[in-house]
Design a protein around this motif. Structure first.
Motif, PDB file in Angstrom:
ATOM      1  N   SER A  35       0.849  -1.191   0.000  1.00  0.00           N
ATOM      2  CA  SER A  35       0.000   0.000   0.000  1.00  0.00           C
ATOM      3  C   SER A  35       0.890   1.248   0.000  1.00  0.00           C
ATOM      4  CB  SER A  35      -0.900   0.003   1.233  1.00  0.00           C
ATOM      5  OG  SER A  35      -1.631   1.201   1.299  1.00  0.00           O
ATOM      6  N   PRO A  36       0.739   2.130  -0.985  1.00  0.00           N
ATOM      7  CA  PRO A  36       1.631   3.304  -1.046  1.00  0.00           C
ATOM      8  C   PRO A  36       1.254   4.364  -0.018  1.00  0.00           C
ATOM      9  CG  PRO A  36       0.043   3.381  -2.833  1.00  0.00           C
ATOM     10  CD  PRO A  36      -0.202   2.088  -2.110  1.00  0.00           C
ATOM     11  N   ILE A  37       2.261   5.018   0.493  1.00  0.00           N
ATOM     12  CA  ILE A  37       2.070   6.187   1.353  1.00  0.00           C
ATOM     13  C   ILE A  37       2.087   7.414   0.447  1.00  0.00           C
ATOM     14  CG2 ILE A  37       2.966   7.516   3.306  1.00  0.00           C
ATOM     15  CD1 ILE A  37       4.380   4.945   4.224  1.00  0.00           C
ATOM     16  N   LYS A  38       0.931   7.984   0.189  1.00  0.00           N
ATOM     17  CA  LYS A  38       0.823   9.128  -0.717  1.00  0.00           C
ATOM     18  C   LYS A  38       0.977  10.428   0.076  1.00  0.00           C
ATOM     19  CE  LYS A  38      -2.242   6.794  -3.990  1.00  0.00           C
ATOM     20  NZ  LYS A  38      -3.557   6.831  -4.677  1.00  0.00           N
ATOM     21  N   TYR A  39       1.732  11.358  -0.492  1.00  0.00           N
ATOM     22  CA  TYR A  39       1.918  12.648   0.162  1.00  0.00           C
ATOM     23  C   TYR A  39       1.827  13.768  -0.872  1.00  0.00           C
ATOM     24  CZ  TYR A  39       6.714  12.266  -1.609  1.00  0.00           C
ATOM     25  OH  TYR A  39       7.818  12.123  -2.421  1.00  0.00           O
ATOM     26  N   ARG A  40       1.414  14.905  -0.387  1.00  0.00           N
ATOM     27  CA  ARG A  40       1.302  16.094  -1.242  1.00  0.00           C
ATOM     28  C   ARG A  40       1.669  17.323  -0.423  1.00  0.00           C
ATOM     29  NH1 ARG A  40      -2.859  19.099   0.179  1.00  0.00           N
ATOM     30  NH2 ARG A  40      -4.519  18.160   1.425  1.00  0.00           N
ATOM     31  N   LEU A  41       2.154  18.332  -1.130  1.00  0.00           N
ATOM     32  CA  LEU A  41       2.540  19.585  -0.489  1.00  0.00           C
ATOM     33  C   LEU A  41       2.272  20.722  -1.456  1.00  0.00           C
ATOM     34  CD1 LEU A  41       3.986  21.161   1.815  1.00  0.00           C
ATOM     35  CD2 LEU A  41       6.114  20.739   0.600  1.00  0.00           C
ATOM     36  N   GLU A  42       1.549  21.705  -0.993  1.00  0.00           N
ATOM     37  CA  GLU A  42       1.235  22.878  -1.800  1.00  0.00           C
ATOM     38  C   GLU A  42       1.487  24.126  -0.970  1.00  0.00           C
ATOM     39  OE1 GLU A  42      -2.751  22.627  -3.212  1.00  0.00           O
ATOM     40  OE2 GLU A  42      -2.441  20.743  -4.298  1.00  0.00           O
ATOM     41  N   GLY A  43       2.128  25.101  -1.595  1.00  0.00           N
ATOM     42  CA  GLY A  43       2.408  26.345  -0.886  1.00  0.00           C
ATOM     43  C   GLY A  43       2.685  27.473  -1.850  1.00  0.00           C
ATOM     44  N   GLU A  44       2.474  28.681  -1.383  1.00  0.00           N
ATOM     45  CA  GLU A  44       2.741  29.862  -2.198  1.00  0.00           C
ATOM     46  C   GLU A  44       3.090  31.046  -1.296  1.00  0.00           C
ATOM     47  OE1 GLU A  44      -1.819  31.556  -2.767  1.00  0.00           O
ATOM     48  OE2 GLU A  44      -0.832  30.560  -4.450  1.00  0.00           O
ATOM     49  N   LYS A  45       3.859  31.952  -1.860  1.00  0.00           N
ATOM     50  CA  LYS A  45       4.255  33.162  -1.144  1.00  0.00           C
ATOM     51  C   LYS A  45       4.132  34.336  -2.123  1.00  0.00           C
ATOM     52  CE  LYS A  45       8.098  35.389   1.275  1.00  0.00           C
ATOM     53  NZ  LYS A  45       8.146  36.568   0.375  1.00  0.00           N
ATOM     54  N   LYS A  46       3.030  35.033  -1.993  1.00  0.00           N
ATOM     55  CA  LYS A  46       2.802  36.221  -2.819  1.00  0.00           C
ATOM     56  C   LYS A  46       2.651  37.427  -1.890  1.00  0.00           C
ATOM     57  CE  LYS A  46       0.947  33.631  -6.712  1.00  0.00           C
ATOM     58  NZ  LYS A  46      -0.194  33.337  -7.593  1.00  0.00           N
ATOM     59  N   ALA A  47       1.450  37.708  -1.495  1.00  0.00           N
ATOM     60  CA  ALA A  47       1.281  38.745  -0.481  1.00  0.00           C
ATOM     61  C   ALA A  47       1.652  38.202   0.898  1.00  0.00           C
ATOM     62  CB  ALA A  47      -0.157  39.249  -0.477  1.00  0.00           C
ATOM     63  N   TRP A  57      -2.495   6.720   3.879  1.00  0.00           N
ATOM     64  CA  TRP A  57      -1.904   5.377   3.853  1.00  0.00           C
ATOM     65  C   TRP A  57      -3.011   4.347   3.980  1.00  0.00           C
ATOM     66  CZ3 TRP A  57       0.692   2.387   8.303  1.00  0.00           C
ATOM     67  CH2 TRP A  57       1.413   1.294   7.787  1.00  0.00           C
ATOM     68  N   LEU A  58      -2.727   3.150   3.512  1.00  0.00           N
ATOM     69  CA  LEU A  58      -3.670   2.029   3.542  1.00  0.00           C
ATOM     70  C   LEU A  58      -4.961   2.396   2.830  1.00  0.00           C
ATOM     71  CD1 LEU A  58      -3.135   0.744   7.202  1.00  0.00           C
ATOM     72  CD2 LEU A  58      -2.229  -0.254   5.105  1.00  0.00           C
ATOM     73  N   PHE A  59      -4.794   2.913   1.594  1.00  0.00           N
ATOM     74  CA  PHE A  59      -5.914   3.268   0.722  1.00  0.00           C
ATOM     75  C   PHE A  59      -6.881   4.256   1.388  1.00  0.00           C
ATOM     76  CE2 PHE A  59      -4.588  -1.116  -0.206  1.00  0.00           C
ATOM     77  CZ  PHE A  59      -4.133  -0.952  -1.511  1.00  0.00           C
ATOM     78  N   ILE A 280       5.388   6.640  -1.486  1.00  0.00           N
ATOM     79  CA  ILE A 280       6.451   5.781  -0.968  1.00  0.00           C
ATOM     80  C   ILE A 280       5.856   4.400  -0.725  1.00  0.00           C
ATOM     81  CG2 ILE A 280       8.100   5.429   0.903  1.00  0.00           C
ATOM     82  CD1 ILE A 280       7.964   8.472   1.395  1.00  0.00           C
ATOM     83  N   VAL A 281       6.467   3.385  -1.337  1.00  0.00           N
ATOM     84  CA  VAL A 281       6.034   1.998  -1.146  1.00  0.00           C
ATOM     85  C   VAL A 281       7.050   1.320  -0.231  1.00  0.00           C
ATOM     86  CG1 VAL A 281       5.441  -0.176  -2.274  1.00  0.00           C
ATOM     87  CG2 VAL A 281       4.955   1.980  -3.421  1.00  0.00           C
TER      88      VAL A 281
END
Length: 315
Positions: A35-47, A57-59, A280-281
């Motif tokens: 079972s894959p460990i899925k990760y995401r990251l989103e960020g921004e720096k404007k104002a 994890w684990l679906f 990550i598997v």
């Protein structure tokens, strides 16, 4: 005969139950490893700086979500199946109305002032503490007084001449320093386990296997999708050029997902936008470690160290 048949039937059912448990454990291990460990990251720096992240994890049975904004600061939410272990929206509590206290009418006896008791009670006069102050001052003055230091002339100090033993030791150390030969005492200080590791053969093969292990681990951890957009300046045109060259190498690998604009006039990081996704598997990482351990030179080195530790325990 019937007793034997009954015993065989019981053993048959016990074997079926054990086989079912073994298959269940094997299934759980496979699910955890694949079972894959899925990760995401989103960020921004404007104002202002803001961003969010998530791990599942684990679906989707285990989820961790969070985010940061200047107004709400850091938020974190942990969820396992349908249960929220941390975070979540708190339900507003109902405000309870305060109970009105009933006022009791004062009694007639309480209203009458006790004039006689007031006349008898006299305020106590505090005695001045004038005697304590000089004692405290004397103690402070004694603490502040510097300790006397006796000066001694250099001619009065007797120098002890070096003994013959110290001269011999110094000569031995100097000879060892110039000749490059170590004394037997220093050679004996090296731990035997270090000598055993140093005597391992095929070190080149071990380092090659270690390099393959690191490549596989990095490949299994690095994200698959990357999007970076920013205007970057270091304040030095030369260093900014190096950053732009590195961005060009990443652009050749990831394409238009890397958009770095240089600013040669000042040190800045503006209009930053980052999006990262990956998985990550655990099975791949475990397989990479097993492949490293089962390599011939590594396997020989491990077996040699096990023999050395066994002999050391016996001795």
């Amino acid at each position: 005969m019937k007793a034997l048949l009954i015993l065989l039937g019981i053993l048959k059912w016990i074997g079926i139950v054990l086989l079912a448990l073994l298959l269940l454990i094997l299934l759980i291990v496979l699910v955890v490893m694949l079972s894959p460990i899925k990760y995401r990251l989103e960020g921004e720096k404007k104002a202002e700086l803001c961003g969010s992240f998530g791990v599942s994890w684990l679906f989707g049975a285990v989820k961790v979500d969070g985010g940061y904004t200047p107004a709400e600061q850091l938020k974190l939410k942990v969820k396992v199946l349908w249960f929220t272990l941390m975070g979540g929206e708190e339900k507003p509590k109902k405000e309870k109305k305060p109970k009105k206290a009933k006022k009791k009418a004062p009694k007639k006896e309480e209203l009458k002032p006790d004039l006689q008791a007031a006349e008898k009670v006299e305020p106590k006069k505090e005695e001045p503490k004038a005697e304590e102050k000089p004692k405290v001052k004397q103690q402070r003055m004694e603490q502040k007084q510097p300790k006397t230091v006796r000066r001694v002339k250099l001619s009065e100090i007797e120098e002890k001449p070096p003994t013959e033993d110290t001269e011999i030791v110094l000569l031995e150390e100097d000879d060892a320093f110039f000749t490059g030969e170590e004394s037997e005492e220093k050679k004996g200080k090296i731990p035997p386990i270090v000598k055993e590791i140093w005597s391992i053969e095929d070190k080149k093969g071990i380092f090659q296997a270690l390099g393959k292990l690191l490549k596989r681990l990095i490949k299994g951890i690095l994200p698959g999708d990357i999007f970076v957009k920013a205007t970057v300046g270091t304040g030095d045109p030369t260093t900014t050029g190096y950053v732009l060259a590195l961005a060009g190498i990443l652009t050749a690998k990831f394409g238009n997902d890397i958009q770095i604009s240089p600013d040669f006039t000042k040190a800045t990081a503006e209009d930053v936008e980052v999006k990262v996704k990956g998985k990550i598997v655990l099975g791949k990482l475990v397989w990479a470690v097993l492949a490293f351990v089962l390599t011939k030179p590594v396997r020989k080195a491990i077996w040699k160290m096990i023999k050395f530790l066994r002999n050391k325990d016996k001795a």
